[in-house]
Structures are given as C-alpha cells and as structure tokens.
Design an enzyme around this catalytic site. Structure first.
Site, PDB file in Angstrom:
ATOM      1  N   ASP A  16     -10.463   2.488   2.365  1.00  0.00           N
ATOM      2  CA  ASP A  16     -10.647   1.776   3.636  1.00  0.00           C
ATOM      3  C   ASP A  16     -11.521   2.565   4.613  1.00  0.00           C
ATOM      4  OD1 ASP A  16      -9.189  -0.432   2.892  1.00  0.00           O
ATOM      5  OD2 ASP A  16      -7.319   0.264   3.790  1.00  0.00           O
TER       6      ASP A  16
ATOM      7  N   LYS B 259       0.814  -1.222   0.000  1.00  0.00           N
ATOM      8  CA  LYS B 259       0.000   0.000   0.000  1.00  0.00           C
ATOM      9  C   LYS B 259       0.852   1.278   0.000  1.00  0.00           C
ATOM     10  CE  LYS B 259      -4.089  -2.042   2.152  1.00  0.00           C
ATOM     11  NZ  LYS B 259      -5.121  -1.900   3.187  1.00  0.00           N
TER      12      LYS B 259
END
Ligand code: ATR
Length: 306
Positions: free
Chosen positions: A132, A96
């Site tokens: 997220d 990420k």
C-alpha cells in the site's frame, strides 16, 4: 480492493464464489498459476480486472479469481487455496491483520504496517508483504508528479490504512509528516513507532489550526455516504498548490475531496491510482515483472478525472 479502500457503491451479491474450497490439486490440463483476492465482501473488488490486465499486457499466463472467505474462516480458506496450487493472494478487508499473523516471513514494510495486503507462497510458507505504501508513493510521485521530499504532509487517521502508508511516505523525506487522528493516542503511537525513520509527529486535530500542508491524505474510514461532519477537521489546512488525496476511490468526488475543494485545495485525487499501483507492486512480487499501470488506469477511468 487491496490498497485504496473500495467504493461500496455498486456492490453486488457475490457473483462468483471461488471453487478453491473444493478444487482438487491442479490437473495437468490446467497448468495456469493461481492467484486471488481474498476478502469479505469481495464481489466488488477490481483486483481481478487489474491483475488480469497486467497479465495480458506482460504475457504472463495465470489465473486470478475472487475468494470469499467466511469471517471466521480466513486461515482455512487460505489453506485450501494452497492445496489447490494457489501461489499468491491480495488481501482485503477485513483480513489484513490475519494475513500478517499467518505469514511466517514478512517484509520490513509489512512489519511497519503490522498488516499484509499481499501474500506470496514460498513453497512451504507464506511471505507477507504490504504494497500500500509503495502504491501511494508511486501514484503521488510518478502519476501525479508530486514531490514529497521537503514538503509538509498531513495524514488524517491513524488506523490500519495510515499505518500502511506512513513508513513509505517518511522514506521519501518530507519536511515533516504529521499524523492527526480523532483518537490522539493512536496518532502518538504511530508516530512513536516510526520516529527513528524520519521527521514524523502526532498532532491533536485542534492544534492544526493555523498550520498549512502541501499534501493532505485522508486515511480515515469515513464512509462515502456522508458529508464530512462540520468541525471534524480545522479550516485552512491547505497551502497554495496543495494536493488533497483520498485513499478511498469512487466514481464521484468522495466526501473528503468535496470538503477539500470547499477548503481551497488546489488539486484533489482519489485512491484509484494507488489501488492500481499497489496491485502492480504485488504483481511484481509474484511474477518478477513490473507492469505498466497507465493503460489500466485509463481502462478503469477513461475520462481521467476523479
Ligand atoms: P482502517 O484499516 O480502514 O484504517 P481502522 O484501523 O479502524 O480502519 O481505522 C479507522 C480510522 O478512521 C481511524 O483513524 C479512525 O479514528 P479513531 O482512531 O479515532 O477511531 C478514523 N475514523 C473512522 N470514523 C471516523 C469519524 N467519523 N471521524 C473521524 N475519524 C474517523
């Protein structure tokens, strides 16, 4: 997995490595737009199941695959995927941060998280996003019927997962968002980064004794295989009617959720709902269509429980 952290339970050796590394540019006989989840490991990822279900339900024709990148070969794997007409990626552990570095254009929420779980190809560069936070907020408010506004919210942990959700939680206007972490300096840094956006503060774990919270979220990377070590978190953190929410998902109660039940949390939920919601947010970014997440949740967890 791209949002909630995936259960390592049931991981298998890579059952299907992507052919993106060797695939020629898309032949005219394969007109489908290409998407993938990239990670290492990635064989356990539920993203293909989820994204393919979204595509079927919304009538979007696309191909979604798993892309196993070597630990030292993220950028090269992404480059080959683009050359093979790849249009979008879900990004999972451990890439990420590298996805964030690769993106030439980034959403505000990706900048806040300093990490990307979603990449969208913009013709000549990658747009990096982080879905997220939106995923956890949607799961809490829409699926679980929780109110964040005016409530006391505690996030345990101050690493990448906590950074990914803190900004979105704060935007919901909690009474206070408290960040508590084993390494207090990291909690202080995260709170300082977001202090202009709302009532956020860092608290040393010990100082939480005597405080109670309406929503307690586990954003640590505590493994699934262990119990919560005695004394890691203070007792009696849970207010009446409180919710314990674990970003990890598993087919059985996670160690955090077991601990939360012992501590008197009224409700406990794992991160499967968040996983599906952040995937829906990625799908929306790529395709401009917002899929219904309820059927996919029921497909993955027919009994409905945690
Ligand atoms: P992730 O991207 O999964 O959040 P990370 O950035 O390495 O991974 O962050 C891991 C988080 O879990 C951190 O908040 C870490 O606490 P420290 O900052 O003190 O390392 C927390 N964590 C991991 N193992 C832990 C443990 N055994 N007890 C308490 N906290 C733990």
């Amino acid at each position: 997995m791209t949002g909630g952290k995936g259960s390592p339970a049931g991981r298998r050796p890579a059952d299907r490595l992507s052919d993106a590394g060797t695939a020629p540019p898309r032949p005219s006989s394969d007109p489908l737009d290409r998407y993938a989840v990239i990670g290492n490991p990635v064989a356990h990822s539920k993203s293909p199941l989820i994204q393919e279900a979204f595509a079927r339900a919304t009538g979007q024709r696309l191909r979604y695959e798993r892309l196993l990148a070597p630990l030292d070969g993220f950028a090269a794997t992404v480059q080959k995927f683009v050359e093979a007409n790849g249009l979008g990626l879900n990004v999972t552990i451990p890439f990420k941060l590298q996805a964030f570095a690769l993106a030439r254009e980034r959403s505000t929420r990706a900048q806040s998280a300093r990490a990307c779980n979603t990449l969208a190809w913009r013709g000549d560069h990658w747009f990096g996003d982080n879905t997220d936070g939106a995923g956890v907020v949607r799961d809490l408010t829409r699926n679980l019927g929780e109110t964040i506004a005016g409530r006391k919210v505690l996030v345990l942990g101050a690493g990448g997962a906590a950074r990914g959700i803190a900004g979105a939680l704060l935007a919901e206007r909690p009474l206070r968002l408290t960040i508590a972490n084993r390494t207090h300096a990291k909690a202080l840094e995260l709170a300082a980064q977001l202090e202009r956006d709302g009532p956020i503060s860092a608290a040393p774990l010990g100082s939480l004794s005597g405080q109670q919270f309406d929503i307690v979220i586990n954003a640590t990377s505590l493994g699934l295989g262990t119990r919560v070590p005695a004394g890691l978190w203070p007792h009696r953190l849970f207010a009446a009617q409180s919710l314990a929410y674990d970003l990890i998902y598993a087919d059985r109660a996670t160690p955090f959720l077991q601990w939360a039940r012992d501590e008197g949390a009224a409700r406990t939920t794992d991160g499967l709902g968040m996983l599906i919601e952040q995937a829906a947010e990625s799908f929306y970014l790529w395709r401009g269509v917002r899929p219904d997440t309820g059927p996919v949740f029921r497909m993955l967890r027919p009994d409905g429980g945690t």
